[in-house]
Design an enzyme around this catalytic site. Structure first.
Site, mmCIF file in Angstrom:
data_model
loop_
_atom_site.group_PDB
_atom_site.id
_atom_site.type_symbol
_atom_site.label_atom_id
_atom_site.label_comp_id
_atom_site.label_asym_id
_atom_site.label_seq_id
_atom_site.Cartn_x
_atom_site.Cartn_y
_atom_site.Cartn_z
ATOM 1 N N ASP A 77 -0.982 3.562 36.063
ATOM 2 C CA ASP A 77 -0.090 4.619 35.605
ATOM 3 C C ASP A 77 1.158 3.919 35.049
ATOM 4 O OD1 ASP A 77 1.149 6.975 34.985
ATOM 5 O OD2 ASP A 77 0.735 7.936 36.908
HETATM 6 C C1 BGC Z 1 1.882 10.117 34.420
HETATM 7 C C2 BGC Z 1 0.507 9.918 33.777
HETATM 8 C C3 BGC Z 1 0.659 9.721 32.306
HETATM 9 C C4 BGC Z 1 1.601 8.553 32.047
HETATM 10 C C5 BGC Z 1 1.831 8.296 30.573
HETATM 11 C C6 BGC Z 1 2.861 9.029 34.022
HETATM 12 O O1 BGC Z 1 4.155 9.292 34.464
HETATM 13 O O2 BGC Z 1 1.759 10.159 35.822
HETATM 14 O O3 BGC Z 1 -0.331 11.008 34.032
HETATM 15 O O4 BGC Z 1 -0.604 9.509 31.706
HETATM 16 O O5 BGC Z 1 2.868 8.832 32.629
HETATM 17 O O6 BGC Z 1 2.571 9.312 30.025
#
Ligand code: BGC
Length: 832
Positions: free
Chosen positions: A223
């Protein structure tokens, strides 16, 4: 390419070059390496649409219904078609990897990203998620199963440590990910949180069961910002650290390999996995086979409209729906959400839709020339003011609807100037000397009174109206959460009295302090009419009309990534509004526009209650299809709805000293309700159509042979893993007893009252949908996969099936199962 061929390619790269590839090139791109024919790959959120690399409202995306609506489909075929739509959007936007689906579960109704998750039941989430993945990947675009694992709430999400026992992990939280791997997913995203003391980007769960036992051959992407440890995460099976270009790997990881802290073959494996991904999405060697394509004409919108109706859940219907247009003279459409619906939840999943059909539009379009539509918005909802939009304001320079966005130096010199549609600008253009972002607009005041303006962002900011300073302030950055910093920074508001028809000149500025993101939000809210009067106008309209449709829902700021909810009460005076309208007109249809559960204290007074969830851009078109009977409401609850938050068995989202204990173990969702003996308002699986059914007969073989090896006494590990073994065939005969053709979702649950191990009271084991004409009898064949009879034996660490008597139950929800049979399971060493 084969793994051997890829390993050979990797062998041509030195350590620095290999490690370089393992951190992103930018926020959304991976790095290229010409020496092996590797091009950059573009990643994009997900899951309700494909945004592309930019947060720019001028580059719209198709907006699908959010995940809780997709969980309501109980229809793998339609979910797969929607997956295909995501893939074609990705191709249109030059995206190789879609960061979807989210496979975490509805552990509690308060989860901030509940709207982004499919279900409370692991099997329903697994099947829907797998279908989405197949659809996305059918077009050579990668899907991403996220967030692995136990990322089911938002409070302290970056640091939180979830304590969950091994059996619960296996049977509940890992199950949808296992299904994703079975479906052939190309990426898994490791979560921010930790599980049982280890952060997920350095967790052994990445190796086992993911890559070992399940045989996942794709890449694990972190993530965004979740990799925080160098050697630990590299040694664990984490493959790619996003975003880039900086991160904790790079030179530090090269040094760790050189000093013997991390074996080089671990690096090679990561690079092979990255090249495997590139090969799959057409970023390695010869280019992408598929040219960018868009769905022809209105096909995509027709699919979205069908999906809205198919995911809409009819909770209650006292003979009010469907409405017969030929017998209607007037319809009152009531509520703020009728004209300004919530189409999606907030956070990284957000996209910018074009061509939105609101509920009011949808109803008006359907009734044009046939019946009168009265609209009464009802009282203010008390939510946060919305960002400036083109319906409200003009660019002060050009007079076009929208705002003027300028970037200035510290001395006020203009570096760039452009016309934009929205007062919420997340990525204003950056130039080397950029110091201040300015958003200005002329807001035409529709009514006299107290107007409220606001500006949001980190660092110093100001807002002036007609040259008078209204806000001067500063927000110091107080979080590491990208969803807050870049998408939803804090706001400050102030009010001013303005005459009607006045062109109010609004100028908001935000200084760009280092490490505080670029987001700027400017809002304006008109004075609210007297709430008593708004209420009585709504009631008056309802009284006058043949039918009232009240659209209620949650408001901006709730149901968002980065925060959990604290209440399930509809904001403002919406409960009072519904009760008053329903009292004035018994033919009141309430449409609930939320991503997750809300309390419905008036539910027994309403003529009909529909859940539209966050329906995406075709909200009103799909709703009108349902209201006027062009489509049946197809949805079934993917999550149990309690009458009140206080009744819900699992509500804790706040960690204690950084730790959140999943004390309920296997018993989440309807399983928790069943165990507690409490009655929810509506059970998991519930949802009405426009006809009625009688469940007549359940047939299953009286004995079933389980092939999961011996008792374990002989030292043989003869198990089939989680997936093998013969399915249990169940046949359910049912009859359409109503006057309309219909579709019914036939659900099969298992129970094992005399089990030697702890079990849920019952659990969903299979389902299928049937269609029948009025009076017709049909047989639903439901396959219960052998894995639904297995439990994870923590002593021997393998899947086991208990021999003995099992109950098979069939019906229409976890709480309405009129048919049952007993199946005796025999253990067989006669392996197939
Ligand atoms: C989220 C993800 C997301 C990523 C990119 C993170 O803060 O938890 O679900 O894909 O950001 O935007």
């Amino acid at each position: 390419m084969t793994r051997e061929a890829l390993l050979k390619l990797v062998g041509t790269l030195d350590l620095e070059r290999k490690v370089r590839l393992l951190t992103g090139a930018t926020v959304w791109r991976t790095r290229a390496e010409a020496a092996v024919g590797l091009r950059e790959m573009v990643f994009s959120d997900g899951p309700a649409g494909v945004r592309g690399e930019e947060w720019d409202e001028r580059l719209p995306s198709l907006l699908l219904p959010s995940a809780s609506a997709l969980g309501s489909l109980w229809d793998a075929q339609l979910a797969a078609e929607l997956g295909e739509l995501l893939a074609l959007e990705a191709l249109r936007k030059g995206v190789h990897v879609v960061l979807a689906p989210t496979l975490n579960l509805h552990r509690t109704p308060l989860g901030g990203r509940h709207f982004e998750c499919l279900a409370e039941d692991p099997e329903l989430a697994a099947r829907t998620g797998a279908a989405l993945i197949r659809g996305i990947q059918a077009h050579g675009v990668a899907a991403t199963a996220k967030h692995y694992v136990a990322n089911d709430s938002e409070t302290e999400r970056l640091a939180l440590d979830v304590r969950v026992d091994e059996r619960t992990l296996r049977e509940v939280y890992l199950a949808p990910f296992e299904a994703a791997v079975r479906a052939g997913v190309w990426l898994v995203m490791s979560a921010y949180n930790g599980v049982n003391g280890t952060t997920m980007t350095a967790h052994e769960l990445l190796a086992e069961p993911l890559k070992g036992e399940w045989g996942f051959d794709g890449a694990v992407v972190s993530d965004w910002g979740a990799v925080r440890l160098t050697a630990e995460s590299a040694e664990a099976a984490q493959d790619l650290a996003m975003p880039g270009p900086d991160g904790p790997w790079g030179a530090a990881l090269v040094a760790a390999v050189r000093s013997g802290g991390v074996p080089e073959r671990a690096i090679d494996d990561k690079v092979v996995r990255l090249l495997t991904l590139a090969d799959r999405v057409g970023a390695l060697g010869v280019g992408r086979g598929l040219p960018p394509r868009a769905w022809p004409g209105g096909t995509a919108r027709r699919l979205l409209r069908r999906a809205v109706a198919a995911g809409t859940v009819l909770l209650r219907n006292e003979d009010v729906l469907p409405l017969d247009v030929s017998a209607l003279r007037s319809v009152a459409v009531i509520g703020r959400h009728a004209s300004t619906p919530r189409l999606q939840g907030e956070g990284s999943a957000g996209v910018f839709p074009a061509d939105v059909v609101t509920p009011l539009d949808g109803i008006r379009n359907r009734l044009r020339g046939q019946a009168e539509v009265l609209h009464a918005p009802g009282p203010d909802l008390g939510g946060r003011p919305r960002p400036l939009d083109p319906a409200q304001c003009e660019n002060p320079l050009t007079g076009e609807p929208g705002v003027l966005l300028r970037v200035l130096t510290a001395h006020g010199r203009e570096l760039s100037s452009e016309h934009r549609h929205s007062g919420r600008q997340l990525e204003p253009p950056l130039a080397p000397e950029a110091h201040t972002v300015e958003i200005s607009a002329v807001v035409r005041t529709a009514g006299e009174g107290k107007w409220t303006f606001g500006v949001g962002g980190y660092g110093r900011m100001s807002l002036a109206v007609d040259g008078q300073p209204l806000v001067e302030g500063e927000f110091a950055r107080d979080t590491e959460d990208p969803a807050v910093i870049h998408l939803d920074p804090p706001r400050q508001h102030a009010s001013v009295w303005l005459p009607a028809g006045h062109p109010a000149h609004v100028v908001a500025r935000r200084e760009l302090a280092p490490d505080t993101g670029r987001a700027v939000v400017v809002t304006a809210a008109a004075p609210e009419p007297d709430p008593e009067q708004a209420l009585s106008e709504a009631v008056g309209a309802a009284r006058k009309a043949d039918v009232a449709v009240v659209v209620v829902g949650t408001t901006e700021g709730s149901e968002s990534e980065g925060h959990d909810r604290t209440s399930l009460t509809l904001p403002g005076r919406q409960d009072e509004l519904v009760a008053a309208v329903a009292a004035a007109n018994p033919r009141t249809v309430v449409v609930v526009n939320s991503g997750g559960p809300v309390e419905l204290p008036w539910r027994d007074q309403a003529g009909a209650v529909l859940l539209s969830w966050f329906p995406g851009q075709e909200a009103g078109a799909g709703l009108a299809d349902v209201l006027f009977g062009r489509a049946e409401p197809g949805g079934r609850l993917p999550t149990t709805w309690g009458a009140a938050l206080a009744d819900a068995p699992v509500t804790e989202t706040r960690p204690r000293d950084g730790t959140l204990v999943y004390a309920e173990g296997l018993h989440i969702g309807y399983r928790a309700w069943l165990r507690s003996g409490r009655e929810p308002a509506y059970w998991f699986g519930h949802g009405l159509g426009y006809t009625t059914w009688s469940y007549d007969r359940l047939q299953a073989a009286s004995t079933h042979d389980a092939h999961d090896g011996h008792d374990g006494h002989d030292g043989h590990d003869g198990h089939d893993g989680h997936d093998g073994g013969e399915a249990l065939a169940v046949e359910v005969r049912l009859r359409n007893t109503g006057a309309r053709p219909g579709r019914e979702v036939v659900q099969v649950y298992l129970a094992r009252p005399d089990s030697a191990v702890e079990r849920p009271v019952r659990w969903l084991a299979g389902f299928t949908a049937v269609r029948a004409e009025p009076g017709e009898t049909v047989t639903a064949s439901v396959e219960v996969p052998a894995r639904m009879l297995r439990h994870w034996d923590t002593e021997v660490r393998r899947w086991r099936t208990e021999a003995g008597d099992w109950q098979v139950l069939a019906g229409r929800s976890a709480g309405d199962l009129p048919l049952r049979a007993t199946v005796t399971v025999r253990r067989s060493s006669n392996r197939p």
